[in-house]
Design an enzyme around this catalytic site. Structure first.
Site, mmCIF file in Angstrom:
data_model
loop_
_atom_site.group_PDB
_atom_site.id
_atom_site.type_symbol
_atom_site.label_atom_id
_atom_site.label_comp_id
_atom_site.label_asym_id
_atom_site.label_seq_id
_atom_site.Cartn_x
_atom_site.Cartn_y
_atom_site.Cartn_z
ATOM 1 N N GLU A 93 0.825 -1.200 0.000
ATOM 2 C CA GLU A 93 0.000 0.000 0.000
ATOM 3 C C GLU A 93 0.867 1.260 0.000
ATOM 4 O O GLU A 93 1.917 1.302 0.646
ATOM 5 C CB GLU A 93 -0.880 0.022 1.253
ATOM 6 C CG GLU A 93 -1.760 -1.205 1.391
ATOM 7 C CD GLU A 93 -2.455 -1.294 2.741
ATOM 8 O OE1 GLU A 93 -3.255 -2.220 2.919
ATOM 9 O OE2 GLU A 93 -2.181 -0.432 3.613
ATOM 10 N N CYS A 106 2.708 8.120 2.013
ATOM 11 C CA CYS A 106 3.138 7.105 2.976
ATOM 12 C C CYS A 106 3.460 5.843 2.193
ATOM 13 O O CYS A 106 2.587 5.267 1.539
ATOM 14 C CB CYS A 106 2.016 6.860 3.977
ATOM 15 S SG CYS A 106 2.393 5.612 5.228
ATOM 16 N N CYS A 113 4.812 -7.836 7.434
ATOM 17 C CA CYS A 113 5.735 -7.368 8.485
ATOM 18 C C CYS A 113 5.871 -8.468 9.529
ATOM 19 O O CYS A 113 4.905 -9.177 9.822
ATOM 20 C CB CYS A 113 5.179 -6.097 9.136
ATOM 21 S SG CYS A 113 6.278 -5.357 10.371
ATOM 22 N N CYS A 117 2.794 -6.164 15.634
ATOM 23 C CA CYS A 117 2.154 -5.230 16.560
ATOM 24 C C CYS A 117 0.668 -5.573 16.677
ATOM 25 O O CYS A 117 -0.007 -5.812 15.673
ATOM 26 C CB CYS A 117 2.341 -3.796 16.076
ATOM 27 S SG CYS A 117 4.062 -3.248 16.085
ATOM 28 N N CYS A 120 -1.957 -3.559 14.533
ATOM 29 C CA CYS A 120 -1.645 -3.326 13.125
ATOM 30 C C CYS A 120 -2.044 -4.519 12.267
ATOM 31 O O CYS A 120 -1.626 -5.645 12.522
ATOM 32 C CB CYS A 120 -0.152 -3.050 12.960
ATOM 33 S SG CYS A 120 0.349 -2.777 11.249
ATOM 34 N N CYS A 331 -2.943 1.008 8.276
ATOM 35 C CA CYS A 331 -1.909 0.217 7.628
ATOM 36 C C CYS A 331 -2.303 -1.256 7.507
ATOM 37 O O CYS A 331 -2.617 -1.911 8.496
ATOM 38 C CB CYS A 331 -0.611 0.348 8.411
ATOM 39 S SG CYS A 331 0.774 -0.450 7.617
#
Length: 344
Positions: A93, A106, A113, A117, A120, A331
């Site tokens: 993205e 961004c 990832c 987290c 997220c 995100c």
């Protein structure tokens, strides 16, 4: 059929190697860089100041490697989330955020990832792959609004310093005279605080730094961000205090306020104590809810109170405007949706 190598994302040194390989003079590297990063061509054939025969030799083994966005979702507030196809049918993205005085993009640095987290959506995908410098640059150069951009933030999918080699290469291209030619003051790189790559970033780049903080207390931060166990925030802050940032870069800390979790006076006092002596600021961020997570955003009144309480203790604190919630701008939201659609 042999796959061609992408030129997009190559540094001037790498382009000199390409030039020598195909029998071009050394100055052709600067010509190629100009076509790639300033004129932003899509095909080798468009590099018309390189002799036709040499272009044909170059095109036999190399391609520009540019890709248009696969999809776009537009918010009523002007924010646009673009999806770019990456490895193995996955998507990354890039979010375009227009405002009165600046137009920010961004960008993502990884497919997924591995930091996991809790708040997220990208972390739920796991790490699919590191993006190449070319794939990072493609998000910027193939953006329909590319010529309007004033600022760039590496705050999209992935942990930038978990892909430090390719991110630093992209930063070189973005800030070099042969490349895009931006001032490093227009670029911010976000991180959870991975120590060794962070030292490299501080030594090799003058771009701004944003550290994901979210709690000044180790155990609480670890529940929100498992990376705390490998990257303790106290050690990150101590590392940053070793550097003189007076004239080189801005250091900020990103702090998502979660209702009833990290929004008390106890947190205000601990944050002020943790950051004392470090020239920095704290950006408060409203939480965008994601499926299956019980965390809730604080009220606007609570965010204002928290900001004022930190400012009163000498910590510069601002509230970041929330954008694009109606298009799943948090995100990883939209890319996860497309990934699940492909699987089914």
């Amino acid at each position: 059929m042999e796959q061609k190598t992408s030129l997009l994302g190559m540094t001037i040194a790498e382009l000199r190697t390409v030039a020598a390989e195909v029998g071009l003079p050394a100055y052709a590297a600067s010509q190629m860089a100009d076509w790639l990063y300033k004129k932003r061509v899509s095909e080798v054939a468009e590099m018309t100041n390189i002799a036709l025969r040499k272009r044909e030799v170059l095109a036999a083994g190399y391609t520009v490697g540019a890709r248009e966005p696969a999809e776009a979702a537009r918010s009523k507030d002007g924010t646009v989330k673009y999806l770019f196809e990456a490895a193995a049918g996955r998507f990354v993205e890039a979010v375009y955020i227009p405002a009165e005085e600046r137009d920010t993009l961004c960008v993502s640095s990884q497919v997924g990832c591995r930091m996991a987290c809790h708040f997220c959506m990208t972390g739920r995908q796991g790490l699919g792959a590191n993006l190449t410098a070319g794939e990072i640059m493609n998000q910027i150069l193939r953006l329909p609004e590319a010529t309007q951009l004033t600022n760039l933030v590496f705050m999209g999918m992935g942990e930038p310093l978990d892909n430090v080699d390719e991110v630093l290469k992209a930063l070189e291209i973005l800030t070099s005279s042969y490349g895009v030619g931006w001032s490093p003051r227009r670029i911010t790189v976000s991180t959870v605080g991975v120590a060794a790559p962070l030292r490299r970033f501080l030594a090799e780049s003058e771009c701004h730094l944003a550290v994901s903080l979210h709690s000044p207390f180790a155990e609480e931060r670890a529940r929100l961000m498992p990376a705390e166990r490998a990257c303790p925030v106290e050690e990150v802050v101590a590392l940053l205090k070793e550097y003189d940032f007076a004239h080189r870069r801005r250091v900020s800390f990103e702090y998502i306020l979660f209702d009833g979790v990290n929004d008390t006076m106890r947190h205000v006092k601990a944050l002020a104590a943790l950051l004392r002596g470090l020239p920095c600021r704290v950006n408060l961020i409203r939480f965008h809810a994601i499926p299956g997570v019980a965390l809730r955003s604080c009220s606007a009144e609570k965010m204002i109170w928290f900001r004022d309480a930190l400012n009163a203790r000498g910590v510069v604190c601002t509230i970041r405007t929330s954008r694009g919630e109606d298009i799943q701008a948090a995100c990883g939201m939209l890319s996860t949706k497309r990934l699940l659609e492909k699987r089914h």
